[in-house]
Design an enzyme around this catalytic site. Structure first.
Site, PDB file in Angstrom:
ATOM      1  N   VAL A 413       0.849  -1.187   0.000  1.00 40.66           N
ATOM      2  CA  VAL A 413       0.000   0.000   0.000  1.00 40.66           C
ATOM      3  C   VAL A 413       0.884   1.237   0.000  1.00 40.66           C
ATOM      4  O   VAL A 413       1.801   1.365   0.811  1.00 40.66           O
ATOM      5  CB  VAL A 413      -0.928   0.002   1.227  1.00 40.66           C
ATOM      6  CG1 VAL A 413      -1.782   1.262   1.262  1.00 40.66           C
ATOM      7  CG2 VAL A 413      -1.816  -1.233   1.201  1.00 40.66           C
ATOM      8  N   THR A 460       2.657  -2.191   4.287  1.00 43.19           N
ATOM      9  CA  THR A 460       2.869  -0.779   3.998  1.00 43.19           C
ATOM     10  C   THR A 460       4.042  -0.617   3.050  1.00 43.19           C
ATOM     11  O   THR A 460       4.911  -1.484   2.952  1.00 43.19           O
ATOM     12  CB  THR A 460       3.177   0.029   5.265  1.00 43.19           C
ATOM     13  OG1 THR A 460       4.523  -0.262   5.700  1.00 43.19           O
ATOM     14  CG2 THR A 460       2.204  -0.276   6.385  1.00 43.19           C
ATOM     15  N   ASP A 461       4.088   0.501   2.357  1.00 41.95           N
ATOM     16  CA  ASP A 461       5.321   0.905   1.698  1.00 41.95           C
ATOM     17  C   ASP A 461       6.278   1.362   2.794  1.00 41.95           C
ATOM     18  O   ASP A 461       5.929   1.389   3.979  1.00 41.95           O
ATOM     19  CB  ASP A 461       5.026   2.030   0.693  1.00 41.95           C
ATOM     20  CG  ASP A 461       6.075   2.111  -0.412  1.00 41.95           C
ATOM     21  OD1 ASP A 461       7.176   1.537  -0.253  1.00 41.95           O
ATOM     22  OD2 ASP A 461       5.792   2.743  -1.444  1.00 41.95           O
ATOM     23  N   ALA A 462       7.499   1.707   2.422  1.00 41.17           N
ATOM     24  CA  ALA A 462       8.519   2.073   3.403  1.00 41.17           C
ATOM     25  C   ALA A 462       7.996   3.151   4.348  1.00 41.17           C
ATOM     26  O   ALA A 462       7.513   4.203   3.916  1.00 41.17           O
ATOM     27  CB  ALA A 462       9.783   2.544   2.697  1.00 41.17           C
ATOM     28  N   SER A 463       8.115   2.903   5.631  1.00 38.79           N
ATOM     29  CA  SER A 463       7.497   3.775   6.628  1.00 38.79           C
ATOM     30  C   SER A 463       8.309   5.025   6.906  1.00 38.79           C
ATOM     31  O   SER A 463       7.870   5.891   7.667  1.00 38.79           O
ATOM     32  CB  SER A 463       7.295   3.007   7.939  1.00 38.79           C
ATOM     33  OG  SER A 463       8.552   2.659   8.508  1.00 38.79           O
TER      34      SER A 463
END
Length: 754
Positions: A413, A460-463
């Site tokens: 996402v 998630t994509d990179a946080s």
């Protein structure tokens, strides 16, 4: 269970004594065709005796009773209704921990009505005197609990009818609306694998459960580093820093040997084996794979990616990219999208998926809800997909439905908001309330899980991206991603802090027990779908590395380069240009400067020069004022360089000018354009009016907006030797241009076509 209709069939009818749980529960079960159980019948005798004596039960008394109710739901393969008081949130969590699909129907009534009903049923083991204690204990359903409240003042028929209507209209909640079915696609687990998932979760400490939600970015190859990550944070997955293949493989081997629960090992094989290790094969970009009629290019890219990353010990590909490149100004996916229509994206993404799936690898397609509308990059700012719900459904929704149906196992996402799509599910949502999808339950649950029916894992994509971090404080954002519907969290910022934030989020109820259990089932289910729980060898032997960067793979890359080098325009009919007619070449290199990889941004220019000279050209390489000063020349400035370069005898000194641009900036800039070395820089194609000029892009497809004056433009897609060699062959007319392009290359400007 993947939809609302299924999980509604496991229902707890709850409330204090006297509310009519048994009567309503039995009538509801009859109407639903479900089995009915009175939860009171499941109390151990000691509890019944204690209540009959007028002594309230304590939580230790209730725990085995509640666990038994949960077990009955888990053991039931058909519709089941159980009447149970379930007064506290913690009691309901015990039931949900066994079966997160359970719905709660709270029968609510006034104190006076409840007292009258209890007085009218003498002999029941719950005396009226305990009603007050029950009302004091009662904790109403919270917003994140899957349930409804019905007033008991109505008749039994009216209560049941209202309950059925409410159940039918129930839209779900972020925590519990859509629960995983491990036996269904994309997991397709057998009974033994499901048992491994459940028993493994049951054997974990709370800290181990929280750790499974994290994917670590490994910044160090040392055993001490890995020991710290695994022992302190119990991570569920890893994404390592690329390096030489032998070092990467050994790193992965050590990590897998030190963990009780096998790790998901992720890589970024968007272009083949390159990106997963330094010596991996660059096969093609996504755009390159979409720039020729042969859809098999995408399959070959996936095949090479799968073989090379599996040799390293990877089992999870953060690919394919299924964004649609609608906006030519968008440069974060300009080369990372198969094209500018849903049809080309679906066709090539399926091919890539099928190719990489020939290896023991699962995919995470990205970036939901879809990039390519905004021109900005989520690494540095939240971006937005501003399509209306209907238009989104016909475009991005079509892509996701097709890929979910094709079997993709996980979805990454993006930190991308979708205001109009969110408002479809949350009417009246204010602009200030629009969140990136990673934090938006209406996008993750109502849309992705519900309407699109996705049963797989969401990450998630990179946080560390500002697209997420600008939305809220990190201590709130970390658990909020899981609460919203993500199952795994990509990368720590500070491991101790982020782990603590996630743990605190669970303890405070931001992440419910049901949401945690569902996420864990998906994480462990993905591992089991790969057979990690039964595989004898999680990492191949060193000898397997022979396939990485092999001659066979490089030959595939060379063939694809030859097919995809694209002639965008040649309006002055200056091609071909060969040594026999245009011997002396002035060569310009445009890089845009160093990026975060710290690699020499102009290293490719040596390859261009070598290949031109090998073809028989005499090559003179232009140097900027900064480059000449770095080489020891004094008194350099842009005006001096321009006065020396732009002279009237330019056409007497050179027969043609070649400009090779490899402009990057991904993850550093909100948008990427050519950045010249200085105002009125000597490398800007002023010379296009003096000599035949060919502009070659080795990366971005949108450069004509900055060099519309060039009459011959080529998109070579990559700065590899194979792509550069194929380009020079075609410039000379020794092979045909076969690549195709979409209209984004003209950047919506008339002069770029001239």
């Amino acid at each position: 269970m993947t939809g609302k209709a299924e999980h509604r069939q496991h229902i707890v009818v709850m409330g204090v004594a006297g509310c009519g749980k048994s009567t309503v529960g039995a009538a509801l079960a009859e109407l639903l065709g479900a089995e009915f159980l009175d939860g009171d019948s499941l109390h151990p005798q000691a509890n019944i005796d204690k209540m009959a004596s007028g002594t309230p039960l304590n939580d230790d008394d209730r725990a085995p009773w509640l666990a038994e109710i949960g077990r009955r739901f888990t053991a039931s393969n058909s519709a089941l209704v159980i009447a149970c008081s379930a007064l506290k949130r913690s009691y309901r969590d015990i039931i949900r921990s066994a079966d997160p699909s359970v719905m709660f129907l709270h029968l609510h009534g006034t104190r006076e009505l409840l007292n009258a009903r209890m007085t009218a049923r003498p002999g029941h083991f719950m005396p009226p005197s305990l009603l007050e204690s029950q009302l004091t204990t009662l904790e109403p359903l919270q917003d994140d609990e899957a349930g409804i409240v019905v007033d008991i003042a109505n008749s039994v028929e009216g209560i049941v009818g209202e309950s059925i209507e409410a159940l039918n209209g129930f839209a779900g909640t972020p925590a519990a609306a859509f629960l995983v079915d491990l036996k269904a696609a994309p997991f397709n687990l057998d009974d033994a694998a499901v048992e491994w998932v459940e028993s493994t979760i049951g054997s974990m400490t709370l800290e181990e459960k929280i750790g499974q939600l994290f994917i670590n970015h490994n910044n160090d190859y040392s055993p001490e580093y890995l020991d710290g990550v695994l022992e302190n944070f119990h991570v569920g997955g890893m994404r390592y820093r690329p390096g030489p293949s032998a070092a990467v493989q050994e790193h992965i081997r050590y990590a897998q040997s030190k963990t009780r629960i096998p790790l998901l090992i992720a890589s970024n094989p968007e272009m083949g084996g390159a990106g997963s290790c330094d010596d991996g094969t660059f096969v093609s970009t996504h755009l390159q794979a979409g720039s020729h009629p042969d859809k098999n290019i995408a399959r070959q890219m996936g095949q090479v990616a799968g073989v090379e990353t599996a040799a390293l010990g990877c089992n999870w590909a953060f690919a394919p990219i299924v964004d649609i490149h609608y906006n030519w100004r968008n440069t974060v996916i300009a080369t990372r999208s198969f094209g500018n229509t849903p049809e080309i994206v679906v066709e090539r993404a399926k091919e890539y998926f099928d190719g990489i799936s020939e290896s023991p690898t699962v995919c995470a397609m990205k970036h939901f809800p879809g990039d390519g509308i905004d021109e900005r990059d989520q690494h540095v700012v939240t971006s937005y997909n501003t399509l209306g719900y209907e238009e989104w459904n016909k475009t991005y929704g079509h892509v996701y439905r097709e890929m979910i149906g094709h079997g993709v196992q996980s979805i990454m996402v993006g930190h991308i908001g979708a205001p109009e799509v969110s408002r479809h599910f949350r009417p009246g949502l204010a602009d200030s309330e629009v969140l990136p999808a990673t934090l938006a339950p209406e996008l993750l649950q109502d849309l992705l899980r519900g309407e699109l029916g996705f049963n797989g894992l969401v990450l998630t994509d990179a946080s560390l991206m500002v697209g997420l971090t600008q939305a809220m404080k990190r201590r709130d954002a970390v658990p909020a991603t899981i609460a919203a519907g993500c199952d795994m969290f990509l990368f720590f910022r500070n491991p101790e802090e982020d782990f603590g934030y996630m743990l605190d989020g669970y303890k405070s109820g931001v992440i419910t027990e049901a949401r945690l259990q569902d996420a864990l089932r998906r994480v462990l289910g993905l591992k089991a779908s790969l057979g990690l729980h039964v595989r004898q060898e999680l990492v191949p032997p060193v000898e397997a590395l022979a396939v990485i960067g092999s001659e066979a793979h490089r030959a595939i890359a060379a063939d694809i380069a030859d097919k995809t080098v694209t002639l965008v325009k040649d309006t002055a009919h200056t091609l071909p240009i060969a040594p026999e007619t245009h011997k002396r070449i002035r060569l310009y290199g445009i890089s845009g400067g160093a990026d975060f990889t710290r690699a020499d941004p102009l290293a490719y220019l040596d390859v261009v020069r070598e290949e031109l000279e090998a073809a028989g050209f005499e090559v003179s390489v232009f140097r900027t004022a900064e480059q000449r000063e770095a080489a020891g020349e004094a008194g350099m400035n842009f005006m001096r360089v321009l006065s020396e370069e732009a002279t009237g005898d330019y056409a007497e000194r050179y027969d043609a000018a070649f400009v090779f641009a490899n402009v990057k900036g991904f993850a550093q800039e909100a948008a990427i354009r050519i950045k010249w070395s200085s105002p009125m820089a000597a490398e800007i194609p002023w010379y296009a009016t003096e000599v035949p000029t060919v502009f070659v892009s080795l990366n971005q497809p949108n450069h004509l907006i900055d060099v519309p004056m060039v009459k011959s433009a080529i998109h070579a897609h990559a700065a590899t030797r194979e792509a550069i060699r194929a380009t020079i062959q075609k410039i000379q007319g020794k092979s045909e241009f076969q690549g195709t392009f979409n209209q984004n290359v003209f950047c919506d400007s008339f002069d770029t076509r001239l």
